[in-house]
Design a protein around this motif. Structure first.
Motif, mmCIF file in Angstrom:
data_model
loop_
_atom_site.group_PDB
_atom_site.id
_atom_site.type_symbol
_atom_site.label_atom_id
_atom_site.label_comp_id
_atom_site.label_asym_id
_atom_site.label_seq_id
_atom_site.Cartn_x
_atom_site.Cartn_y
_atom_site.Cartn_z
ATOM 1 N N ALA A 86 17.582 21.057 -69.087
ATOM 2 C CA ALA A 86 18.042 21.327 -67.722
ATOM 3 C C ALA A 86 17.143 22.344 -67.027
ATOM 4 C CB ALA A 86 19.492 21.816 -67.746
ATOM 5 N N PHE A 87 16.649 23.340 -67.771
ATOM 6 C CA PHE A 87 15.722 24.314 -67.176
ATOM 7 C C PHE A 87 14.498 23.609 -66.599
ATOM 8 C CE2 PHE A 87 16.966 28.006 -70.274
ATOM 9 C CZ PHE A 87 18.129 28.231 -69.561
ATOM 10 N N LYS A 88 13.943 22.661 -67.337
ATOM 11 C CA LYS A 88 12.769 21.916 -66.859
ATOM 12 C C LYS A 88 13.102 21.132 -65.589
ATOM 13 C CE LYS A 88 11.035 20.938 -71.477
ATOM 14 N NZ LYS A 88 10.750 19.875 -72.434
ATOM 15 N N LEU A 89 14.281 20.506 -65.588
ATOM 16 C CA LEU A 89 14.665 19.640 -64.471
ATOM 17 C C LEU A 89 15.005 20.417 -63.202
ATOM 18 C CD1 LEU A 89 16.794 17.093 -66.502
ATOM 19 C CD2 LEU A 89 14.618 16.640 -65.331
ATOM 20 N N LEU A 94 17.338 18.614 -58.932
ATOM 21 C CA LEU A 94 18.556 19.419 -59.110
ATOM 22 C C LEU A 94 19.730 18.596 -59.616
ATOM 23 C CD1 LEU A 94 18.504 21.797 -56.025
ATOM 24 C CD2 LEU A 94 18.334 22.442 -58.428
ATOM 25 N N GLY A 95 19.845 17.357 -59.155
ATOM 26 C CA GLY A 95 20.945 16.498 -59.621
ATOM 27 C C GLY A 95 20.853 16.242 -61.111
ATOM 28 N N SER A 96 19.656 15.962 -61.594
ATOM 29 C CA SER A 96 19.451 15.733 -63.028
ATOM 30 C C SER A 96 19.672 17.016 -63.814
ATOM 31 C CB SER A 96 18.039 15.204 -63.283
ATOM 32 O OG SER A 96 17.876 13.952 -62.676
ATOM 33 N N CYS A 97 19.262 18.140 -63.247
ATOM 34 C CA CYS A 97 19.500 19.440 -63.884
ATOM 35 C C CYS A 97 21.000 19.663 -64.055
ATOM 36 C CB CYS A 97 18.886 20.548 -63.028
ATOM 37 S SG CYS A 97 19.316 22.215 -63.533
ATOM 38 N N ALA A 98 21.766 19.418 -62.999
ATOM 39 C CA ALA A 98 23.221 19.602 -63.049
ATOM 40 C C ALA A 98 23.849 18.650 -64.061
ATOM 41 C CB ALA A 98 23.823 19.387 -61.661
ATOM 42 N N SER A 149 25.471 13.937 -61.050
ATOM 43 C CA SER A 149 25.462 12.584 -61.618
ATOM 44 C C SER A 149 25.715 11.502 -60.581
ATOM 45 C CB SER A 149 26.537 12.467 -62.702
ATOM 46 O OG SER A 149 26.262 13.342 -63.756
ATOM 47 N N HIS A 150 26.601 11.783 -59.632
ATOM 48 C CA HIS A 150 27.039 10.730 -58.725
ATOM 49 C C HIS A 150 26.415 10.791 -57.335
ATOM 50 C CE1 HIS A 150 29.807 9.478 -61.790
ATOM 51 N NE2 HIS A 150 30.304 10.707 -61.864
ATOM 52 N N GLN A 151 26.198 11.999 -56.815
ATOM 53 C CA GLN A 151 25.578 12.112 -55.491
ATOM 54 C C GLN A 151 24.147 12.622 -55.574
ATOM 55 O OE1 GLN A 151 28.935 13.749 -55.597
ATOM 56 N NE2 GLN A 151 29.707 11.714 -55.116
ATOM 57 N N GLY A 152 23.865 13.471 -56.551
ATOM 58 C CA GLY A 152 22.522 14.004 -56.729
ATOM 59 C C GLY A 152 22.079 14.985 -55.668
ATOM 60 N N ASP A 153 23.026 15.554 -54.930
ATOM 61 C CA ASP A 153 22.629 16.432 -53.827
ATOM 62 C C ASP A 153 23.146 17.864 -53.993
ATOM 63 O OD1 ASP A 153 25.304 15.931 -53.335
ATOM 64 O OD2 ASP A 153 25.042 15.404 -51.225
ATOM 65 N N ASN A 154 23.092 18.385 -55.207
ATOM 66 C CA ASN A 154 23.493 19.770 -55.439
ATOM 67 C C ASN A 154 22.576 20.697 -54.653
ATOM 68 O OD1 ASN A 154 23.763 18.192 -58.204
ATOM 69 N ND2 ASN A 154 25.389 19.698 -58.137
ATOM 70 N N SER A 155 23.139 21.806 -54.202
ATOM 71 C CA SER A 155 22.291 22.811 -53.559
ATOM 72 C C SER A 155 21.721 23.720 -54.640
ATOM 73 C CB SER A 155 23.086 23.635 -52.542
ATOM 74 O OG SER A 155 23.950 24.539 -53.206
ATOM 75 N N ARG A 156 20.571 24.272 -54.367
ATOM 76 C CA ARG A 156 19.932 25.190 -55.319
ATOM 77 C C ARG A 156 20.842 26.386 -55.575
ATOM 78 N NH1 ARG A 156 15.161 24.384 -57.327
ATOM 79 N NH2 ARG A 156 14.582 22.833 -55.813
ATOM 80 N N GLU A 157 21.486 26.882 -54.537
ATOM 81 C CA GLU A 157 22.379 28.036 -54.673
ATOM 82 C C GLU A 157 23.550 27.723 -55.602
ATOM 83 O OE1 GLU A 157 25.139 31.008 -51.936
ATOM 84 O OE2 GLU A 157 23.948 29.445 -50.968
ATOM 85 N N THR A 158 24.152 26.550 -55.444
ATOM 86 C CA THR A 158 25.273 26.175 -56.304
ATOM 87 C C THR A 158 24.838 26.057 -57.755
ATOM 88 O OG1 THR A 158 26.383 25.020 -54.495
ATOM 89 C CG2 THR A 158 27.037 24.408 -56.721
ATOM 90 N N VAL A 159 23.691 25.454 -57.998
ATOM 91 C CA VAL A 159 23.205 25.309 -59.377
ATOM 92 C C VAL A 159 22.912 26.681 -59.980
ATOM 93 C CG1 VAL A 159 21.362 24.367 -60.825
ATOM 94 C CG2 VAL A 159 22.378 22.957 -59.024
ATOM 95 N N LEU A 160 22.323 27.582 -59.207
ATOM 96 C CA LEU A 160 22.068 28.935 -59.721
ATOM 97 C C LEU A 160 23.368 29.686 -60.004
ATOM 98 C CD1 LEU A 160 18.978 30.100 -57.621
ATOM 99 C CD2 LEU A 160 19.056 29.528 -60.061
ATOM 100 N N ASP A 161 24.360 29.521 -59.132
ATOM 101 C CA ASP A 161 25.675 30.130 -59.388
ATOM 102 C C ASP A 161 26.282 29.578 -60.674
ATOM 103 O OD1 ASP A 161 25.430 31.575 -57.029
ATOM 104 O OD2 ASP A 161 26.818 30.295 -55.889
#
Length: 194
Positions: A86-89, A94-98, A149-161
């Motif tokens: 996930a760190f690499k992704l 971001l969607g794949s990272c999440a 997984s389903h929308q792939g549109d996570n925000s960078r801020e949300t993923v960091l949180d």
């Protein structure tokens, strides 16, 4: 080729590659980053004459993903593998990272002895009886993973949180942080603060 020569430097897309080495003597790990770059005007005033453009970098690939959070040494290999992927992704998708973060929650529940169930939601509900606070964290990570997984549109801020709350859970669940703090608290109380 004539069309390319007519473009201003700021209209072109450039490519970059860069290697970084950790400055900690015992580490020395090397990370490779590549991606696109664009030239942008470099402000105004005297600096404009000296350096009229600066590159703005857009990483597209990171080999040996830069750690976003610290993992306890005791983190099980199956969990660590998914998290490091996930760190690499994070830099690429971001969607794949999440999604990988969500999979790492599944691996964490495996390691914590939570029985397989029809859904991750059901597994986390089973975990609530054991660790209600961390179950809430896992629900939050599941939701971030579902969006990935389903929308792939996570925000960078949300993923960091999400990484920040996950780091806290990993410290307690695998690193023994909560147990250590509780033991220190009991020691202080037993000595009456002396």
């Amino acid at each position: 080729m004539d069309e390319l020569n007519k473009l201003a430097p700021t209209e072109l897309i450039y490519r970059f590659k860069q290697f970084f080495q950790c400055s900690i003597p015992d580490c020395g790990d090397v990370v490779a980053i590549s991606g696109d770059a664009r030239l942008e005007a470099n402000g105004t005033g005297t600096h404009l004459v000296e350096h009229p453009y600066v590159y703005r970098l857009f990483p597209g690939a990171v080999h040996r993903g830069l750690p976003i959070v610290s993992l306890p040494a005791e983190t099980p290999d199956a969990v660590r593998y998914e998290i490091e992927t996930a760190f690499k992704l994070y830099w690429v998708d971001l969607g794949s990272c999440a999604n990988k973060m969500r999979i790492s929650v599944e691996r964490a529940l495996d390691e914590l002895g939570v029985a397989p169930a029809h859904s991750l939601n059901e597994r986390i509900k089973s975990f609530e009886a054991i660790e209600p606070d961390h179950a809430e964290t896992f629900h939050a990570l599941r939701e971030v993973g579902n969006v990935g997984s389903h929308q792939g549109d996570n925000s960078r801020e949300t993923v960091l949180d999400a990484w920040e709350v996950y780091e806290d859970a990993l410290r307690d669940l695998f690193g023994g942080h909560k147990s250590r703090i509780n033991a220190l608290r009991a020691k202080i109380r037993a000595s009456k603060g002396r």
